[in-house]
Design an enzyme around this catalytic site. Structure first.
Site, PDB file in Angstrom:
ATOM      1  N   ASP A 170      32.369   2.636  -1.487  1.00  0.00           N
ATOM      2  CA  ASP A 170      31.423   1.390  -2.684  1.00  0.00           C
ATOM      3  C   ASP A 170      30.166   2.002  -2.942  1.00  0.00           C
ATOM      4  O   ASP A 170      30.452   2.056  -3.932  1.00  0.00           O
ATOM      5  CB  ASP A 170      31.568   0.068  -1.093  1.00  0.00           C
ATOM      6  N   GLU A 401      32.173   2.909  12.981  1.00  0.00           N
ATOM      7  CA  GLU A 401      32.587   3.377  11.469  1.00  0.00           C
ATOM      8  C   GLU A 401      32.225   4.809  10.867  1.00  0.00           C
ATOM      9  O   GLU A 401      33.199   4.840   9.686  1.00  0.00           O
ATOM     10  CB  GLU A 401      31.742   2.005  10.876  1.00  0.00           C
TER      11      GLU A 401
HETATM   12  C1  2M8 Z   1      34.030  -0.781   2.973  1.00  0.00           C
HETATM   13  O1  2M8 Z   1      34.361  -1.525   2.093  1.00  0.00           O
HETATM   14  C2  2M8 Z   1      34.459  -3.411   2.436  1.00  0.00           C
HETATM   15  C3  2M8 Z   1      34.583  -4.191   0.944  1.00  0.00           C
HETATM   16  O2  2M8 Z   1      36.150  -3.408   0.487  1.00  0.00           O
HETATM   17  C4  2M8 Z   1      32.879  -4.348   2.253  1.00  0.00           C
HETATM   18  O3  2M8 Z   1      31.978  -2.670   2.646  1.00  0.00           O
HETATM   19  O4  2M8 Z   1      32.341  -5.382   2.431  1.00  0.00           O
HETATM   20  C5  2M8 Z   1      34.720   0.148   2.762  1.00  0.00           C
HETATM   21  O5  2M8 Z   1      34.795   1.472   3.874  1.00  0.00           O
HETATM   22  C6  2M8 Z   1      35.978   0.602   2.169  1.00  0.00           C
HETATM   23  O6  2M8 Z   1      36.540   1.343   2.382  1.00  0.00           O
HETATM   24  C7  2M8 Z   1      36.894   0.043   3.859  1.00  0.00           C
HETATM   25  O7  2M8 Z   1      37.947   0.178   3.587  1.00  0.00           O
HETATM   26  C8  2M8 Z   1      36.667  -1.684   4.255  1.00  0.00           C
HETATM   27  C9  2M8 Z   1      37.147  -1.998   5.206  1.00  0.00           C
HETATM   28  O8  2M8 Z   1      36.771  -0.793   6.345  1.00  0.00           O
HETATM   29  O9  2M8 Z   1      35.179  -1.471   4.204  1.00  0.00           O
END
Ligand code: 2M8
Length: 440
Positions: A170, A401
């Site tokens: 992101d 994470e």
């Molecule tokens: C993160 O993205 C989400 C939005 O899609 C967030 O920050 O709320 C990113 O690391 C993305 O790559 C990942 O798929 C998601 C869920 O782990 O989190």
């Protein structure tokens, strides 16, 4: 390092995050189903619960749109606050959105067909796994059709991404210049839950979030239809996204052979996409793959690990392979002498921050993708070393994470599903490789 107990702990994480027919990336921070998370999760699950691995993918496909798009989030009915929620997207503005599932209006890194093939390859009950592939083939096919036809907005054979969230990385610095240029016409009201759960120094800024919301609102205003793509704020030919689409397309080809279905389109898409990646995204001058910003017409010449993902493709020549392998080797851009591999952006870049999300920390799925690439190109020793270092990092610090590339400290949420799932796969690969005596 006790590989057996590491696998057991990883299985516990995936059990903890299990909800109905899918696995949450994390119980509190990400309480819904995410597209590429589920692909990685299914691979890990297939080592200890083949049924659940198949269900994970089938559950995601329930959110697929009639135009083939697999959304980046399929919302669940589970408790847990997340923003943006399903109401924000108003995906019903597009008649292709599914009637019985709430989803976001964008997609995400397309690694699903690759994962589906891996689930089949790992499974012991081959008959059942073959039925599974038969069941999902047309879904996967229409997803690739969507990507290669509807999302090839410029007609050059490359897929365009329309939001930083589609990249999955992101707040990658690759998007900084684009985001910088976006002027918010009216103040965008943002509601955030993420930075109440996780210290804000580890997450994207409020400014980033206002722009993420703004871009999503523009897409919504177009009812998620993009004939007029030059009017959109964010249109990128993303190296990693196109590479994973190609990798998945190769897998789809293999799946079609397993289930004995012959589709000429797959070969056509494959040829077109490989040629376009090599001719448009490769810089002969810098000997590197770069993303392209369609709106400004400029190459995005930033060096991040995402630029190295094409290593997993079968189309590279010797110069391309050597240049990527050199970048990711120890004591170079992504692997400091006393640190943990691989930082998500070059340690030397001005934007590098060891703590902040996609702007420096180590991510296990990125290491895993690079390991797949090293194996594809026959660098088995380096692949085993990177796998071992990755597992060492997790066993020392937990299933976080992301991790600090210098200290190894875990950031973001703990008990993160893809970290656990890919741990299981890495342990298995290490145990079956020739390097077992050295690394067990
Ligand atoms: C993160 O993205 C989400 C939005 O899609 C967030 O920050 O709320 C990113 O690391 C993305 O790559 C990942 O798929 C998601 C869920 O782990 O989190």
């Amino acid at each position: 390092m006790q590989l057996k107990s590491l696998t057991q702990q990883a299985i516990q994480v995936l059990k903890l995050n299990h909800y109905k027919h899918f696995t949450k990336p994390s119980l509190k921070l990400y309480p819904h189903q995410w597209n590429w998370d589920s692909a990685f999760i299914a691979i890990g699950l297939s080592y200890f619960d083949e049924q659940r691995a198949q269900e994970e993918i089938i559950s995601l496909l329930k959110g697929q749109w009639a135009n083939g798009m697999i959304p980046h989030i399929v919302y669940s009915d589970s408790s847990g606050e997340y923003f943006p929620d399903a109401n924000f997207w108003e995906s019903e503005k597009n008649s292709d959105s599914p009637q019985y599932r709430l989803t976001s209006g964008i997609t995400q890194q397309p690694i699903l067909s690759f994962a589906a093939l891996r689930v089949y390859q790992i499974s012991k009950d081959k008959k059942k796994a073959e039925n599974f592939l038969e069941k999902i083939f047309s879904n996967l096919f229409s997803y690739h059709k969507f990507l290669l036809e509807e999302r090839d907005l410029t007609g050059e054979g490359l897929i365009c991404t329309l939001h930083p969230w589609e990249s999955g990385l992101d707040n990658s610095p690759r998007w900084d210049n684009i985001l910088e240029k976006i002027k918010l016409t009216s103040p965008t009201k943002i509601r955030r839950v993420d930075n109440k759960l996780i210290d804000k120094q580890y997450r994207p800024t409020d400014k980033d979030y206002s722009i993420y919301f703004h871009i999503a609102k523009v897409l919504k205003k177009h009812n998620y239809q993009y004939k007029d793509y030059l009017k959109l704020p964010f249109v990128v030919q993303d190296v990693m996204f196109n590479s994973l689409a190609l990798l998945s397309l190769e897998a789809l080809k293999e799946i079609s052979i397993i289930i004995q279905k012959d589709y000429e389109e797959i070969n056509n898409w494959h040829n077109k996409l490989s040629n376009a990646i090599n001719s448009i995204l490769w810089s002969e001058e810098h000997k590197q793959f770069y993303d392209f910003d369609v709106i400004s017409g400029e190459v995005i010449n930033k060096l991040t690990l995402a630029n190295c993902i094409p290593l997993a493709l079968n189309l590279l020549d010797k110069v391309q392979i050597e240049s990527i392998v050199n970048l990711i080797s120890k004591n170079n851009n992504f692997w400091s002498d006393n640190g943990f591999p691989l930082s998500s952006i070059s340690l030397a870049s001005p934007e590098f921050n060891p703590k902040n999300y996609w702007r420096g920390p180590v991510w296990i799925n990125m290491n895993w993708l690079i390991i797949q690439g090293l194996e594809t190109q026959g660098f088995n020793g380096l692949a085993a070393k990177l796998s071992y270092e990755t597992l060492h990092l997790i066993s020392k610090n937990g299933f976080y994470e992301y991790f600090d590339p210098f200290t190894g400290k875990g950031y973001g949420t703990n008990n993160f599903s893809w970290t656990a799932a890919l741990t299981i796969d890495l342990v298995k690969t290490i145990q079956t490789s020739d390097n077992i005596t050295h690394y067990s």
